[in-house]
Design an enzyme around this catalytic site. Structure first.
Site, short mmCIF file in Angstrom:
data_model
loop_
_atom_site.label_atom_id
_atom_site.label_comp_id
_atom_site.label_asym_id
_atom_site.label_seq_id
_atom_site.Cartn_x
_atom_site.Cartn_y
_atom_site.Cartn_z
CD GLU A 231 4.23 2.36 -9.48
OE1 GLU A 231 4.92 2.00 -10.44
OE2 GLU A 231 3.27 3.15 -9.57
CE LYS B 19 -2.00 8.48 -0.81
NZ LYS B 19 -2.59 7.25 -1.38
N GLY C 182 -1.46 -3.90 -12.09
CA GLY C 182 -1.16 -2.47 -12.12
C GLY C 182 -1.47 -1.74 -10.83
N GLY D 234 -5.70 5.76 -9.39
CA GLY D 234 -6.09 5.57 -10.78
C GLY D 234 -6.14 6.90 -11.51
N GLY E 211 -7.22 9.90 -3.74
CA GLY E 211 -7.68 9.94 -5.11
C GLY E 211 -8.88 10.84 -5.32
#
Length: 432
Positions: free
Chosen positions: A190, A205, A187, A302, A134
């Protein structure tokens, strides 16, 4: 003020984050980059779908060619995800000398070499900071700040969903299924959480990070992977009694020129910095031969954290003067050709939990099997905590040994009449 036009491929969660950051931080971006960044086009699949952001008429399109054929658009930002058509769109954009920013970890892990090569051939920039962890600037750190080091080891908590689940199980004694449901309601997970809880997301990753850290091409299918679905509150309690916690770790090590690459639940000392990374936060811990130990920590997912990394990549391109017609080398993973170690040869300590019959001689039978495969025990715990009084839980912690020896021993153990089931196996990382 000079202006640079960009196009967004996708306006989902990350795309909205990018849009909002570009609008809300417009003045700061202009002052820091020297350019006004203008979103000229936004590609979507369904033009009538509610977006959650106000996009002016004429910007949204379903036709990629409107972006490809517009020479005034200098940067294409891919935030649509998936393999196709994202791959096709990026390759075509490179052919038209458009600079690329992407957050697509799956595509980079599986088709990254093709994209790196194409970007290098066309002399365009190809930035992908948002593909891992992120908003944490880990790609830039490896590519630039740590280039004077040989990176020996890398440990990452790189999936926020699984870290949230394991944190709740550890701190609140939650059960896996209950916490997964909570993660979905909040949230973090999924509706189909397979990619997260089975370790695929972390596997992608790790392939990207290891490729950059060790300067070699990585076949993602050779990165060993296990998810967290077998972890129970019982395992959490045992870990706590050992002074440890359980995390889904992405581990990369250079072992005498071979790469040890694996993703799996791992017991780590509660005193290690990674042990205190909770909730949906991510962290990457790096050992460099010059710099020593470093840890990068922050929100791993996010719209705004990931969007922040995307916008940083856009600004990085703008600052290099994108109109200069000079080839820019982007290939970072072909410096060496390093072999990925077979997981069978990986050495570790192991936590093994089994259900066995409660009768004399069982421990001797179990010990004999491990002895046959040269697996020595650090500790053995036997508890009569199972409702069926004829069965007990047997927990063993091994000394350092190979995956192959442990697997062979467990295979033979499972055939003993005295062993009802092998409940779990978790690797232990104590760090040096």
């Amino acid at each position: 003020m000079k202006k640079v036009k960009i196009a967004l491929l996708g306006l989902g969660n990350v795309g909205r984050g990018v849009w909002n950051i570009l609008k809300e931080n417009e003045e700061e971006i202009m002052k820091r980059s020297g350019f006004k960044v203008e979103v000229a086009k936004v590609l979507v699949r369904d033009i009538n779908k509610p977006r959650g952001v106000e996009v002016p008429d004429g910007i949204v399109t379903t036709d990629f060619n409107e972006i490809l054929n517009d020479d005034s658009i200098k940067i294409v930002v891919e935030v649509m995800g998936g393999i196709e058509p994202a791959r096709e769109y990026m390759l075509k954009s490179m052919s038209r000398k458009k600079q690329i920013v992407t957050a697509n970890k799956m595509l980079l892990a599986t088709n990254g070499d093709e994209l790196y090569k194409k970007a290098d051939e066309e002399g365009v920039m190809f930035n992908y900071e948002a593909s891992v962890a992120g908003g944490i600037p880990i790609i830039q750190a490896i590519n630039e700040s740590l280039t004077g080091n040989k990176i020996k080891e890398l440990y990452g908590i790189v999936n926020g969903t699984t870290n949230f689940i394991l944190s709740k199980m550890e701190l609140e004694n939650g059960k896996f299924d209950d916490v997964l449901k909570l993660a979905q309601e909040m949230g973090y997970a999924e509706a189909d959480p397979t990619s997260d809880i089975e370790g695929y997301d972390a596997q992608y990753k790790l392939a990207i990070l290891a490729s950059l850290a060790f300067g070699t091409k990585i076949d993602v299918s050779k990165v060993y992977r296990e998810g967290i679905t077998k972890i129970t509150d019982v395992d959490m309690e045992y870990a706590k009694s050992f002074g440890m916690v359980i995390k889904l770790l992405a581990i990369a090590k250079d072992v005498d020129g071979q790469l040890e690459l694996r993703v799996h639940p791992t017991m780590i000392p509660e005193t290690h910095p990674l042990a205190n990374v909770y909730d949906s936060f991510n962290a990457v811990f790096i050992k460099g031969n010059a710099v020593g130990d470093l840890m990068f920590y922050g929100r791993g997912a996010g719209d705004l954290p990931t969007g922040s990394a995307v916008v940083a990549d856009i600004i990085s391109i703008v600052r290099t003067n994108i109109d200069v017609d000079n080839p820019i080398s982007v290939v970072k993973n072909n410096l060496w050709n390093k072999e990925i170690m077979d997981v069978a040869n990986v050495e570790s300590k192991y936590y093994i939990r089994a259900t066995v019959q409660d009768r004399p001689g069982v421990l001797g039978e179990v010990s004999a099997v491990f002895g046959n495969y040269e697996v020595s025990m650090h500790s053995v715990i036997q508890k009569g905590e199972i409702k069926n009084k004829s069965k007990v839980a047997l927990v063993l912690v091994t000394h350092m040994t190979t995956e192959e020896k442990v697997r062979k021993a467990l295979d033979e153990l499972s055939k003993l009449n005295a062993v009802e089931s092998i409940e779990n196996l978790i690797r232990i990382e104590e760090f040096e």
